[in-house]
Scaffold this active site. Structure first.
Site, mmCIF file in Angstrom:
data_model
loop_
_atom_site.group_PDB
_atom_site.id
_atom_site.type_symbol
_atom_site.label_atom_id
_atom_site.label_comp_id
_atom_site.label_asym_id
_atom_site.label_seq_id
_atom_site.Cartn_x
_atom_site.Cartn_y
_atom_site.Cartn_z
ATOM 1 C CD GLU A 1 -46.931 46.223 7.960
ATOM 2 O OE1 GLU A 1 -46.498 47.368 7.751
ATOM 3 O OE2 GLU A 1 -46.533 45.507 8.914
ATOM 4 C CG HIS B 1 -50.034 47.361 9.868
ATOM 5 N ND1 HIS B 1 -50.044 48.710 9.577
ATOM 6 C CD2 HIS B 1 -48.879 47.138 10.554
ATOM 7 C CE1 HIS B 1 -48.951 49.277 10.052
ATOM 8 N NE2 HIS B 1 -48.228 48.353 10.652
#
Length: 500
Positions: free
Chosen positions: A342, A367
């Site tokens: 992320e 993510h």
């Protein structure tokens, strides 16, 4: 005559080349589209009609956005795009779609912002500031807690008519000018983390917590989501008399609320919990997490889905800093669902969390924004079918991407990678359930020709890549198929005039 023959030959060759070009070009594009996520799905005749309606709406928005870029919602920050999305015919249709499961959300930021705000009108809620940061807590009196000068929140509202505006600014990242307020990723992450500190005492009051979690399930249910897997830090709940509850008791509350909701709304199929505490530099704290997991596995084996570690990756230690504790968790047979990648940085410790997550056998990746920079990780993700949990609005609000058309998940969709769409922390940015994120994925990240097949595949993926055992997954998929059939029939009845 010779000149005329030459001219005819040149023209014939040119026409042949031109014909071959357009034929080859059409084949080239179709070959690319055949690799897109959802391309293997064959739509029924009824689904094709629904697809015609959906794509009519999509083309209208795309064409308008192409001519007037300022009108294209996915190219704008969600704070500005939200009112545009709410007017969108695509969004209104996406709300009706059975979306399967939400697989990435955090326990005290699951509900809509407005619902959280309304909880601040409850009796016995006090507020104060500690080191400039707003805190809230339910108390029997201001003298019950000596850490600061508590004042009833409803009194503060009376004393200062502008207090509500201030309060909203402290429990939500929303601002009219996000680019001015949040200059860089650390600015927005600091504000993000401060909100959690502010709302903790509000949300963890046991009566609020029970209602709050129930409402979280209700908002998903109303958005045609049938199952939830959520991450949580297991904050200590408390009562008005100051009694605090253990992490195990907090999980017991989750279970009670889930069972109550399933009884009242049988089409909702349940929820599972991923224990996801904050990364901590203190080894004793990390070993405490392991002990909590042992208790959870014994007491809630069906509710516990797995383990994760959370926090801003760029400013906290990488996953491998906790290798000893992670090995203990793995030895218990508990699955991992790591946040990783992320970040916008490349070849850094936060970026290499992707490698660590893969090596440690993560079942899904939270993510994975940086994944397309790592060819071997990408190869393994596809080969092992490790689902990537894409949370479009979160990535934008937390300053990884400004324009959804530039989101790296576009590459993943184009190449048929196993992804799911989820919502992360909708409480903090005026989100609500999954439809906003589905809209951003469908209209902003996916290409213009991505159609109902993509949406159907995303919904199926959310069930296929859930942590449930295979037999339970099959039951969910069967129930989802029933819902999908009803959705198709309802759309054809509602939008009959829109069929081209």
């Amino acid at each position: 005559m010779l000149s005329l023959i030459k001219s005819v030959l040149v023209l014939t060759v040119a026409l042949s080349v031109c014909a071959d070009f357009w034929t080859d070009r059409d084949k080239f594009i179709k070959d690319e589209e055949s690799q897109m996520l959802g391309s293997s799905i064959n739509l029924t005749d009824k689904e094709k009609k629904v697809n015609q309606i959906l794509m009519k709406f999509k083309y209208n928005e795309f064409d308008d956005g192409f001519l007037n870029p300022g009108s294209f919602a996915p190219s704008q920050h969600f704070f500005q795009a939200r009112p545009l999305i709410q007017k969108s015919d695509v969004y209104k249709l996406l709300q009706k779609i059975p979306k399967g499961a939400a697989l990435h959300g955090h326990d005290i930021a699951l509900v809509s912002s407005e619902y959280l705000y309304k909880q601040t009108y409850r009796n016995s809620l006090y507020a104060c500031r500690i080191n400039g940061q707003l805190r809230m807590r339910f108390l029997q009196s201001s003298q019950q807690d000596k850490q600061c000068n508590w004042t009833l929140l409803n009194v503060l509202r009376i004393l200062d008519p502008s207090y509500d505006s201030y309060l909203r600014s402290q429990i939500n990242l929303y601002t009219e000018n996000p680019k001015q307020k949040y200059k860089n990723i650390n600015d927005v992450w600091n504000a993000f983390q401060n909100i959690f500190f502010t709302i903790m005492g509000l949300v963890t009051y046991k009566p609020v917590f029970e209602d709050y979690f129930y409402q979280s399930l209700k908002e998903l249910y109303d958005d045609n989501v049938m199952y939830l897997e959520f991450r949580g830090t297991l904050p200590l709940l408390y009562d008005l008399n100051g009694t605090e509850y253990t992490p195990i008791q907090t999980v017991a509350v989750y279970k009670e609320v889930i069972e109550k909701f399933k009884t009242e709304y049988p089409r909702f199929k349940g929820a599972r919990f991923i224990y996801a505490p904050l990364k901590d530099d203190n080894n004793s704290t990390m070993y405490k997490y392991v002990e909590i997991l042992k208790d959870l596995k014994v007491n809630f084996p069906d509710l516990l889905a797995g383990f994760d570690l959370v926090g801003q990756e760029d400013t906290r230690k990488p996953i491998n800093a906790y290798l000893d504790q992670i090995k203990q968790v793995s030895a218990m047979g508990i699955d991992f669902f790591f946040h990783a990648g992320e970040t916008n940085w490349y070849d850094t410790s936060s970026d290499f969390n992707l490698v660590d997550a893969i090596l440690l056998g993560t079942k899904r990746i939270g993510h994975a924004y940086a994944v397309t920079k790592h060819p071997l990780v990408v190869e393994i993700v596809k080969e092992r079918q490790i689902a990537i949990e894409v949370c479009p609005i979160s990535n934008q609000v937390l300053l990884l991407v400004s324009d959804m058309r530039n989101h790296p998940a576009a590459t993943l969709i184009a190449n048929g990678f196993p992804i799911v769409i989820s919502y992360d922390d909708p409480t903090l940015w005026n989100g609500k359930a999954l439809s906003y994120d589905f809209y951003m994925a469908f209209m902003g990240i996916a290409g213009k020709e991505a159609d109902l097949r993509l949406i159907k595949q995303l919904a199926l993926n959310s069930l296929l890549f859930s942590s449930l055992p295979a037999d339970q997954k099959q039951v969910l998929i069967s129930d989802w198929e029933t819902d999908w059939t009803s959705f198709v029939d309802n759309v054809l009845a509602t939008y009959a005039n829109e069929i081209p």
